[in-house]
Write a protein that holds these residues in place. Structure first.
Motif, PDB file in Angstrom:
ATOM      1  N   LEU A  38       0.827  -1.210   0.000  1.00  0.00           N
ATOM      2  CA  LEU A  38       0.000   0.000   0.000  1.00  0.00           C
ATOM      3  C   LEU A  38       0.860   1.259   0.000  1.00  0.00           C
ATOM      4  CD1 LEU A  38      -2.789  -1.080   2.493  1.00  0.00           C
ATOM      5  CD2 LEU A  38      -2.942  -0.902   0.001  1.00  0.00           C
ATOM      6  N   GLY A  39       2.025   1.186   0.643  1.00  0.00           N
ATOM      7  CA  GLY A  39       2.940   2.322   0.657  1.00  0.00           C
ATOM      8  C   GLY A  39       3.426   2.685  -0.732  1.00  0.00           C
ATOM      9  N   PHE A  40       3.756   1.689  -1.535  1.00  0.00           N
ATOM     10  CA  PHE A  40       4.185   1.965  -2.913  1.00  0.00           C
ATOM     11  C   PHE A  40       3.063   2.623  -3.719  1.00  0.00           C
ATOM     12  CE2 PHE A  40       7.779  -1.169  -2.641  1.00  0.00           C
ATOM     13  CZ  PHE A  40       8.760  -0.302  -3.071  1.00  0.00           C
ATOM     14  N   MET A  41       1.850   2.102  -3.568  1.00  0.00           N
ATOM     15  CA  MET A  41       0.737   2.673  -4.332  1.00  0.00           C
ATOM     16  C   MET A  41       0.443   4.109  -3.896  1.00  0.00           C
ATOM     17  SD  MET A  41      -1.908  -0.410  -5.047  1.00  0.00           S
ATOM     18  CE  MET A  41      -1.702  -1.569  -3.725  1.00  0.00           C
ATOM     19  N   LEU A  42       0.464   4.350  -2.595  1.00  0.00           N
ATOM     20  CA  LEU A  42       0.212   5.715  -2.107  1.00  0.00           C
ATOM     21  C   LEU A  42       1.356   6.662  -2.445  1.00  0.00           C
ATOM     22  CD1 LEU A  42      -1.429   5.026   1.356  1.00  0.00           C
ATOM     23  CD2 LEU A  42      -2.487   6.001  -0.680  1.00  0.00           C
ATOM     24  N   ALA A  43       2.591   6.164  -2.417  1.00  0.00           N
ATOM     25  CA  ALA A  43       3.738   7.005  -2.765  1.00  0.00           C
ATOM     26  C   ALA A  43       3.654   7.456  -4.224  1.00  0.00           C
ATOM     27  CB  ALA A  43       5.047   6.257  -2.513  1.00  0.00           C
ATOM     28  N   GLY A  44       3.248   6.559  -5.103  1.00  0.00           N
ATOM     29  CA  GLY A  44       3.080   6.941  -6.507  1.00  0.00           C
ATOM     30  C   GLY A  44       1.978   7.965  -6.693  1.00  0.00           C
ATOM     31  N   GLY A  72       5.900   8.177 -10.859  1.00  0.00           N
ATOM     32  CA  GLY A  72       4.647   8.001 -10.132  1.00  0.00           C
ATOM     33  C   GLY A  72       3.928   6.728 -10.508  1.00  0.00           C
ATOM     34  N   PHE A  73       3.773   6.498 -11.813  1.00  0.00           N
ATOM     35  CA  PHE A  73       3.094   5.284 -12.246  1.00  0.00           C
ATOM     36  C   PHE A  73       3.943   4.045 -11.983  1.00  0.00           C
ATOM     37  CE2 PHE A  73       0.570   8.239 -14.947  1.00  0.00           C
ATOM     38  CZ  PHE A  73      -0.655   7.946 -14.385  1.00  0.00           C
ATOM     39  N   GLY A  74       5.254   4.188 -12.040  1.00  0.00           N
ATOM     40  CA  GLY A  74       6.131   3.062 -11.727  1.00  0.00           C
ATOM     41  C   GLY A  74       5.976   2.607 -10.290  1.00  0.00           C
ATOM     42  N   LEU A  75       5.889   3.550  -9.366  1.00  0.00           N
ATOM     43  CA  LEU A  75       5.670   3.187  -7.966  1.00  0.00           C
ATOM     44  C   LEU A  75       4.322   2.493  -7.780  1.00  0.00           C
ATOM     45  CD1 LEU A  75       7.016   6.415  -6.223  1.00  0.00           C
ATOM     46  CD2 LEU A  75       8.037   4.143  -6.137  1.00  0.00           C
ATOM     47  N   MET A  76       3.308   2.991  -8.470  1.00  0.00           N
ATOM     48  CA  MET A  76       1.991   2.363  -8.357  1.00  0.00           C
ATOM     49  C   MET A  76       1.978   0.958  -8.973  1.00  0.00           C
ATOM     50  SD  MET A  76      -0.823   5.353  -8.743  1.00  0.00           S
ATOM     51  CE  MET A  76      -0.146   6.306 -10.092  1.00  0.00           C
ATOM     52  N   VAL A  77       2.706   0.761 -10.053  1.00  0.00           N
ATOM     53  CA  VAL A  77       2.768  -0.557 -10.694  1.00  0.00           C
ATOM     54  C   VAL A  77       3.508  -1.553  -9.800  1.00  0.00           C
ATOM     55  CG1 VAL A  77       3.797  -1.813 -12.636  1.00  0.00           C
ATOM     56  CG2 VAL A  77       2.472   0.250 -13.041  1.00  0.00           C
ATOM     57  N   GLY A  79       3.471  -1.560  -6.560  1.00  0.00           N
ATOM     58  CA  GLY A  79       2.462  -1.966  -5.580  1.00  0.00           C
ATOM     59  C   GLY A  79       1.432  -2.894  -6.172  1.00  0.00           C
ATOM     60  N   LEU A  80       1.036  -2.646  -7.409  1.00  0.00           N
ATOM     61  CA  LEU A  80       0.052  -3.498  -8.068  1.00  0.00           C
ATOM     62  C   LEU A  80       0.607  -4.898  -8.321  1.00  0.00           C
ATOM     63  CD1 LEU A  80      -2.773  -3.562  -9.371  1.00  0.00           C
ATOM     64  CD2 LEU A  80      -1.675  -2.955 -11.517  1.00  0.00           C
ATOM     65  N   VAL A  81       1.858  -4.998  -8.708  1.00  0.00           N
ATOM     66  CA  VAL A  81       2.483  -6.304  -8.927  1.00  0.00           C
ATOM     67  C   VAL A  81       2.595  -7.056  -7.603  1.00  0.00           C
ATOM     68  CG1 VAL A  81       4.655  -7.426  -9.588  1.00  0.00           C
ATOM     69  CG2 VAL A  81       3.686  -5.648 -11.031  1.00  0.00           C
ATOM     70  N   MET A  82       2.815  -6.323  -6.521  1.00  0.00           N
ATOM     71  CA  MET A  82       2.898  -6.967  -5.210  1.00  0.00           C
ATOM     72  C   MET A  82       1.564  -7.565  -4.789  1.00  0.00           C
ATOM     73  SD  MET A  82       5.355  -4.420  -3.030  1.00  0.00           S
ATOM     74  CE  MET A  82       5.349  -5.421  -1.569  1.00  0.00           C
ATOM     75  N   THR A  83       0.459  -7.048  -5.312  1.00  0.00           N
ATOM     76  CA  THR A  83      -0.850  -7.596  -4.935  1.00  0.00           C
ATOM     77  C   THR A  83      -1.033  -9.019  -5.458  1.00  0.00           C
ATOM     78  OG1 THR A  83      -1.950  -6.680  -6.897  1.00  0.00           O
ATOM     79  CG2 THR A  83      -1.975  -5.339  -4.896  1.00  0.00           C
ATOM     80  N   MET A  84      -0.278  -9.398  -6.478  1.00  0.00           N
ATOM     81  CA  MET A  84      -0.411 -10.767  -6.990  1.00  0.00           C
ATOM     82  C   MET A  84       0.115 -11.810  -6.020  1.00  0.00           C
ATOM     83  SD  MET A  84       0.215 -10.473 -11.052  1.00  0.00           S
ATOM     84  CE  MET A  84       1.451  -9.218 -11.175  1.00  0.00           C
ATOM     85  N   ARG A  85       1.001 -11.419  -5.120  1.00  0.00           N
ATOM     86  CA  ARG A  85       1.542 -12.339  -4.121  1.00  0.00           C
ATOM     87  C   ARG A  85       0.837 -12.211  -2.775  1.00  0.00           C
ATOM     88  NH1 ARG A  85       5.396 -16.064  -5.396  1.00  0.00           N
ATOM     89  NH2 ARG A  85       6.225 -15.718  -3.344  1.00  0.00           N
ATOM     90  N   TRP A  86      -0.127 -11.321  -2.680  1.00  0.00           N
ATOM     91  CA  TRP A  86      -0.813 -11.063  -1.425  1.00  0.00           C
ATOM     92  C   TRP A  86      -1.868 -12.132  -1.175  1.00  0.00           C
ATOM     93  CZ3 TRP A  86      -5.379  -7.325  -0.944  1.00  0.00           C
ATOM     94  CH2 TRP A  86      -5.736  -7.173   0.383  1.00  0.00           C
ATOM     95  N   ARG A  87      -1.896 -12.660   0.033  1.00  0.00           N
ATOM     96  CA  ARG A  87      -2.922 -13.643   0.413  1.00  0.00           C
ATOM     97  C   ARG A  87      -3.669 -13.147   1.608  1.00  0.00           C
ATOM     98  NH1 ARG A  87       1.319 -17.715   0.733  1.00  0.00           N
ATOM     99  NH2 ARG A  87       2.051 -17.687  -1.360  1.00  0.00           N
TER     100      ARG A  87
END
Length: 87
Positions: A38-44, A72-77, A79-87
């Motif tokens: 969430l920090g990466f997404m908010l930072a972007g 900005g979009f790189g930071l959000m991406v 975070g988005l890629v990290m959501t694929m490993r989130w359980r």
């Protein structure tokens, strides 16, 4: 009426050794992982908002120009890629 011949299907012999089960780590993600994601997404998002609102007052941010969108979009991406490993 003649009876049709029965066709025998070929036997596909699956090797049992090649089908060994793989243990998958199951369980919830740690709290720090979710916080970083969430920090990466908010930072972007914050990066882009600051760029739009205060780029003229911050000289080094203004010098980056269009690279601010990539950052900005790189930071959000990330975070988005990290959501694929989130359980």
């Amino acid at each position: 009426m003649p009876k049709s011949k029965v066709r025998k299907k070929p036997d596909y012999n699956n090797n049992a050794a090649s089908r060994t089960p793989v243990k998958v780590k199951a369980g919830p993600s740690p709290v720090w992982y979710v916080a970083i994601m969430l920090g990466f997404m908010l930072a972007g998002l914050i990066w882009l908002i600051v760029y739009y609102l205060a780029a003229e007052q911050i000289s080094w941010l203004n010098d980056l120009g269009a690279w601010n969108f990539a950052i900005g979009f790189g930071l959000m991406v990330i975070g988005l890629v990290m959501t694929m490993r989130w359980r």
